[in-house]
Design an enzyme around this catalytic site. Structure first.
Site, mmCIF file in Angstrom:
data_model
loop_
_atom_site.group_PDB
_atom_site.id
_atom_site.type_symbol
_atom_site.label_atom_id
_atom_site.label_comp_id
_atom_site.label_asym_id
_atom_site.label_seq_id
_atom_site.Cartn_x
_atom_site.Cartn_y
_atom_site.Cartn_z
ATOM 1 N N ASN A 1 0.864 -1.193 0.000
ATOM 2 C CA ASN A 1 0.000 0.000 0.000
ATOM 3 C C ASN A 1 0.892 1.232 0.000
ATOM 4 O OD1 ASN A 1 0.549 0.826 2.811
ATOM 5 N ND2 ASN A 1 -0.511 -1.079 3.306
ATOM 6 N N GLY B 1 -3.098 -9.481 3.854
ATOM 7 C CA GLY B 1 -2.911 -10.227 2.605
ATOM 8 C C GLY B 1 -1.477 -10.667 2.373
ATOM 9 N N VAL B 2 -1.048 -10.596 1.131
ATOM 10 C CA VAL B 2 0.299 -11.049 0.774
ATOM 11 C C VAL B 2 1.361 -10.134 1.417
ATOM 12 C CG1 VAL B 2 0.394 -9.837 -1.463
ATOM 13 C CG2 VAL B 2 1.711 -11.903 -1.136
ATOM 14 N N ASP B 3 1.038 -8.874 1.581
ATOM 15 C CA ASP B 3 1.934 -7.902 2.237
ATOM 16 C C ASP B 3 2.249 -8.374 3.664
ATOM 17 O OD1 ASP B 3 3.355 -5.564 2.580
ATOM 18 O OD2 ASP B 3 1.603 -4.254 2.749
HETATM 19 N N1 AR6 Z 1 1.098 -15.639 -1.615
HETATM 20 C C1 AR6 Z 1 0.582 -15.320 -2.828
HETATM 21 N N2 AR6 Z 1 -0.570 -14.638 -2.980
HETATM 22 C C2 AR6 Z 1 -1.216 -14.272 -1.863
HETATM 23 C C3 AR6 Z 1 -0.745 -14.552 -0.550
HETATM 24 C C4 AR6 Z 1 0.471 -15.277 -0.456
HETATM 25 N N3 AR6 Z 1 1.010 -15.587 0.716
HETATM 26 N N4 AR6 Z 1 -1.646 -14.027 0.346
HETATM 27 C C5 AR6 Z 1 -2.637 -13.455 -0.371
HETATM 28 N N5 AR6 Z 1 -2.386 -13.601 -1.691
HETATM 29 P P1 AR6 Z 1 -3.981 -8.731 -1.265
HETATM 30 P P2 AR6 Z 1 -4.327 -6.220 -2.756
HETATM 31 C C6 AR6 Z 1 -3.156 -13.160 -2.864
HETATM 32 O O1 AR6 Z 1 -5.227 -8.511 -0.493
HETATM 33 O O2 AR6 Z 1 -5.669 -6.656 -3.223
HETATM 34 C C7 AR6 Z 1 -2.673 -5.288 2.093
HETATM 35 O O3 AR6 Z 1 -3.222 -4.972 3.338
HETATM 36 C C8 AR6 Z 1 -4.619 -12.858 -2.667
HETATM 37 O O4 AR6 Z 1 -5.393 -14.056 -2.696
HETATM 38 O O5 AR6 Z 1 -2.792 -9.269 -0.573
HETATM 39 O O6 AR6 Z 1 -3.383 -5.626 -3.744
HETATM 40 C C9 AR6 Z 1 -1.747 -4.207 1.584
HETATM 41 O O7 AR6 Z 1 -1.010 -3.613 2.626
HETATM 42 C C10 AR6 Z 1 -4.900 -11.984 -3.875
HETATM 43 O O8 AR6 Z 1 -5.158 -12.768 -5.030
HETATM 44 O O9 AR6 Z 1 -3.490 -7.370 -2.011
HETATM 45 C C11 AR6 Z 1 -2.714 -3.233 0.977
HETATM 46 O O10 AR6 Z 1 -3.287 -2.406 1.945
HETATM 47 C C12 AR6 Z 1 -3.572 -11.244 -4.090
HETATM 48 O O11 AR6 Z 1 -2.609 -11.936 -3.305
HETATM 49 C C13 AR6 Z 1 -3.775 -4.134 0.385
HETATM 50 O O12 AR6 Z 1 -3.732 -5.330 1.146
HETATM 51 C C14 AR6 Z 1 -3.625 -9.791 -3.672
HETATM 52 O O13 AR6 Z 1 -4.372 -9.682 -2.491
HETATM 53 C C15 AR6 Z 1 -3.475 -4.487 -1.049
HETATM 54 O O14 AR6 Z 1 -4.568 -5.182 -1.589
#
Ligand code: AR6
Length: 171
Positions: A23, A31-33
């Site tokens: 972000n 999430g992934v972050d």
């Molecule tokens: N490995 C691979 N993909 C993953 C993992 C993982 N360990 N965990 C989740 N995903 P998101 P965004 C997938 O929500 O939508 C955070 O709070 C997940 O299923 O991680 O870009 C940041 O700080 C999805 O398909 O990121 C921001 O505030 C993809 O990763 C916000 O979320 C992206 O999901 C960013 O939101």
């Protein structure tokens, strides 16, 4: 350049660089972050803080590079995706910019293998099919001869099936 889809947790993937869906604060989140910072350790957050101190926030579409701390990758590129449910008509361009700017940073850092998560398709609610098309088309149209492999790491089955299918069609 070889492109492939993999259903996995990106923190376990052994490539030169993994991309984070960060972000604008660059200071971590869910999430992934969250997974990357948890497994990568304090070194990544420390590097992000230093970048924040020099350049301020990171705008949607932009990306920065740090160490990967304890992760198997060498580096992490933190790319900030667009939030789907907010104003502004250029969300598609901003998502494409995440992939473009990450690839540019990879080139600058002599990287040969890179893994992307499905940026913006989780908490930021970007429609998965549209995001997959943008990701694949942007990577495929990027002209270079240094990067050998791009892996689209999908966490959920829906994204994996989309990428697998789209990559088959494009071959
Ligand atoms: N490995 C691979 N993909 C993953 C993992 C993982 N360990 N965990 C989740 N995903 P998101 P965004 C997938 O929500 O939508 C955070 O709070 C997940 O299923 O991680 O870009 C940041 O700080 C999805 O398909 O990121 C921001 O505030 C993809 O990763 C916000 O979320 C992206 O999901 C960013 O939101």
């Amino acid at each position: 350049m070889k492109l492939k889809a993999l259903q996995s947790d990106i923190t376990t993937v052994k490539v030169d660089v993994i991309v984070n869906a960060a972000n604008t604060s660059l200071l971590g989140g869910g999430g992934v972050d969250g997974a990357i910072h948890r497994k990568g350790g304090a070194e990544i957050l420390e590097a992000c803080r230093k970048i924040r101190a020099t350049q301020g926030k990171c705008n949607p579409g932009e990306a920065v590079i740090t160490t990967a701390g304890n992760l198997p990758a060498k580096y992490v590129i933190h790319a900030v995706g667009p939030v789907w449910n907010t104003g502004g008509k250029d969300k598609e361009r901003l998502l494409a910019n995440c992939y473009l700017n990450s690839l540019r940073l990879a080139i600058e850092n002599d990287i040969k293998t890179i893994a992307f998560p499905n940026i913006s398709t989780g908490i930021y609610k970007f429609p998965k099919e549209l995001a997959a098309k943008i990701a694949i088309e942007t990577v495929m149209s990027f002209q270079q001869d240094q990067i050998e492999e791009v892996i689209f790491v999908c966490f959920d089955e829906e994204n994996y099936k989309l990428y697998d299918e789209l990559l088959r069609i494009k071959k």
